[in-house]
Structures are given as C-alpha cells and as structure tokens.
Enzyme design. Sequence first.
Site, PDB file in Angstrom:
ATOM      1  N   SER A 226       0.777  -1.180  -0.069  1.00  0.00           N
ATOM      2  CA  SER A 226      -0.023   0.078   0.029  1.00  0.00           C
ATOM      3  C   SER A 226       0.963   1.384   0.050  1.00  0.00           C
ATOM      4  O   SER A 226       1.487   1.632  -0.795  1.00  0.00           O
ATOM      5  CB  SER A 226      -1.081  -0.171   1.214  1.00  0.00           C
ATOM      6  OG  SER A 226      -1.828   1.005   1.112  1.00  0.00           O
TER       7      SER A 226
ATOM      8  N   ASP B 103     -10.243  -4.203  -4.164  1.00  0.00           N
ATOM      9  CA  ASP B 103      -9.401  -3.074  -3.643  1.00  0.00           C
ATOM     10  C   ASP B 103      -9.657  -1.981  -4.462  1.00  0.00           C
ATOM     11  O   ASP B 103      -9.002  -1.815  -5.741  1.00  0.00           O
ATOM     12  CB  ASP B 103      -7.915  -3.491  -3.573  1.00  0.00           C
ATOM     13  CG  ASP B 103      -7.013  -2.565  -2.871  1.00  0.00           C
ATOM     14  OD1 ASP B 103      -7.215  -1.305  -2.615  1.00  0.00           O
ATOM     15  OD2 ASP B 103      -5.550  -2.692  -3.026  1.00  0.00           O
TER      16      ASP B 103
ATOM     17  N   HIS C  30      -7.823  -5.163  -0.092  1.00  0.00           N
ATOM     18  CA  HIS C  30      -6.655  -4.547   0.564  1.00  0.00           C
ATOM     19  C   HIS C  30      -6.268  -5.171   1.745  1.00  0.00           C
ATOM     20  O   HIS C  30      -7.156  -5.244   2.567  1.00  0.00           O
ATOM     21  CB  HIS C  30      -6.864  -3.041   0.454  1.00  0.00           C
ATOM     22  CG  HIS C  30      -5.775  -2.239   0.520  1.00  0.00           C
ATOM     23  ND1 HIS C  30      -5.175  -1.698  -0.565  1.00  0.00           N
ATOM     24  CD2 HIS C  30      -5.196  -1.532   1.622  1.00  0.00           C
ATOM     25  CE1 HIS C  30      -4.109  -0.931  -0.113  1.00  0.00           C
ATOM     26  NE2 HIS C  30      -4.203  -0.861   1.347  1.00  0.00           N
TER      27      HIS C  30
END
Length: 355
Positions: free
Chosen positions: A198, A293, A323
């Site tokens: 991320s 996601d 995610h």
Amino acid sequence: MTTLAQRVPQGAQAAGLRAAFALPRAVRRRIAGKPVRVDSQELALDAQLLLRLLDLSGISLSGANDPVAARAQLDASSSMTAGPTIQPVITRELRIPTPDGAIAARLYSPAGVTAPAPLLVFYHGGGWVIGNVDSHDNVARLLARQGGARVLSVDYRLAPENPFPAAVDDALTAFEYAHSHAAELEIDPARIAVGGDSAGGNLAAVVAHHTTRRNGPAPAFQLLIYPAVDFTTRAPSRDLFADGFFLTREDMDWFEDLYLPAGTDKADERLSVLRAADLSGLPPAYVVTAGFDPLRDEGEAYAEALHKANVPVALSRQPDLIHGFVNFIGLGGRFREATSEISAALRTGLTLAGH
C-alpha cells in the site's frame, strides 16, 4: 459511543476470531452472508467473513479521524490477525542516522540464510499515517523465511506530524544505508530489493525510480504489494470498491489530507510515480493487486506502464481478496496462500538478480 472492539478484551476478541475461522465452511458462509460478486469476481469466503466480523466490531482504518486512535486500533487489530510469531527468525533492532534524527528499523534474518545474503528493504503500509514495524512484524518474518532473504523493515516518519516528503526521504535514506552498510549487515549489495504494501508499495516504487534516475546505487528488484502510485486520477476501482471492502474512500481521503501539505503538486514523481516522465531502466518488478481493492486499477496501470517502458514486470491479481490481505496471514486460508505466493516471487526475483 464505544464499539464492540473497545468493550471486549483483546484476548477474547482474538480467540473469537480464531474460533470463527475454524468453524465448518457452511457455518462460516451463514455468518458471512451470500457470496459477493463485483466486476466478474467473487469475494473469497475468508475475506467476506473477516469483513463481516470487522463490521460487527466497529474497527475502521481511519479510527474516527484521529491518528492516535487509528494507530492504537491498528496495533490491537494486527496482533489478532497476524497470528503466532513466525520462527525461526533472528531479529536485531537498528538505528539509521539521518539529518533529522535516527530512523528505527528491524533486521530479520531467517534460519539458514548465509552471508552475503540478499536483502529486502521493506516499507510498511498504513496510508503514511498509521502502521509501524510491529504492525508488520509477522509479514516481515514470513517474507524473510519463505523468501530466503534478510529483511530490513523501516519505521519511517508518519504524517500528520511529518508530512510528505518526510516518508520518502526516510525511505531513500534506509535504502542508501543498507547499500553502504552491506558488509556490516552481511548482505550482498548487488541483491537488495525494495518492497512494501500500500503506502509502503508507493515508497518502494518511488525509491526504485529515484535511485535509478540519479544513476547511483539502485535496487535489484521491486516488490510492490497493492501499491498507491497515482494521486492525480480516480481510477474506476476506486468507485467500484469505495465502501465495504476494508479500505474505503473515506479512509483514502483522510490519509491523503494528512500526508499532503496544502498546495502539494499531486503529479510529483515522489507521489504519483505512475505519472513519471521516464520509467525506463527500472529494476524488475513484481506487482500484486487485490480484486476487491480501490487501488487495484492504478497498481495494474503501473505494471502496464513498466511493461511499455521495457522493464521486466510480472503482475499478479488476487481476484478474490481485499486490500491489506498480507496483514491477515494469521487467519490462514486465502490470506496466507496469497502472501506465500508473494514470498516465492521475492525469492525468485532475488535469485535472478544474482545471475
């Protein structure tokens, strides 16, 4: 109003979570609800069950828009979803000097690794606002053990106390430190990868790009796990999965507001590396996305941009996951399976870098 997560002791929550995932599949399906299908994908039962339990607990990434509360909540939840400490892995705490003070880091050495070993410089996720070395401890352990490499996990500075570009500066410093202290760390300077999930994937991609463009020491490989790579465009997946799939639109807006000072150019290559004018010559990359996601499309667009720039790249979409899945390895199932695939890619990438 207190949430269920605040009222129930952490140990009891962890036990309840483990018990829920140990139930027969039919029972887990009844708890999770009917299968969820979006964009020709079906959400994994493991992911759907976790989302249902998180919803009941009242846990969210933005922590009621309070960075301190959000960090504490992530620390508590990660200890429940990460699972038992992965062994045998030896750890050592480090301090990386910078002009602004030392950066804390943790070096992971899996049993059996021989010097000079390959190294992954790892940047944790958390929207540049939350997360730390501890929240990603078991992720780093798994990558080290299954990836056959040492891992240097970096506790870079967080916003809003230290907004952009502090995290980028720390990420670059950590890579430079690893390269210049290769002998001390017992690593091979020709086999240093950068990676992260991320926000950490963003930092890894930025480090790979910046070091390559300046023609200095650069990573041999980049491991980008559902990376954020474009602040300038709202890709379709951001709307498709804006709510209900762990990372929400509200979370992303909150992280961005805290990370970027007013007036920041969102096309800056240190933010939106997808918008960089030149991606040629970058190290080989393994890009991982999750089907459910909001960041899926920009991660895949970055993989395509690398391919067009003749950078060796492999893209792996985990179509049934959400995610943050690398943080849920303690729950087993699809989360552990997908993260093990990432570890295997790291091993392969660093092995090829040595030839």
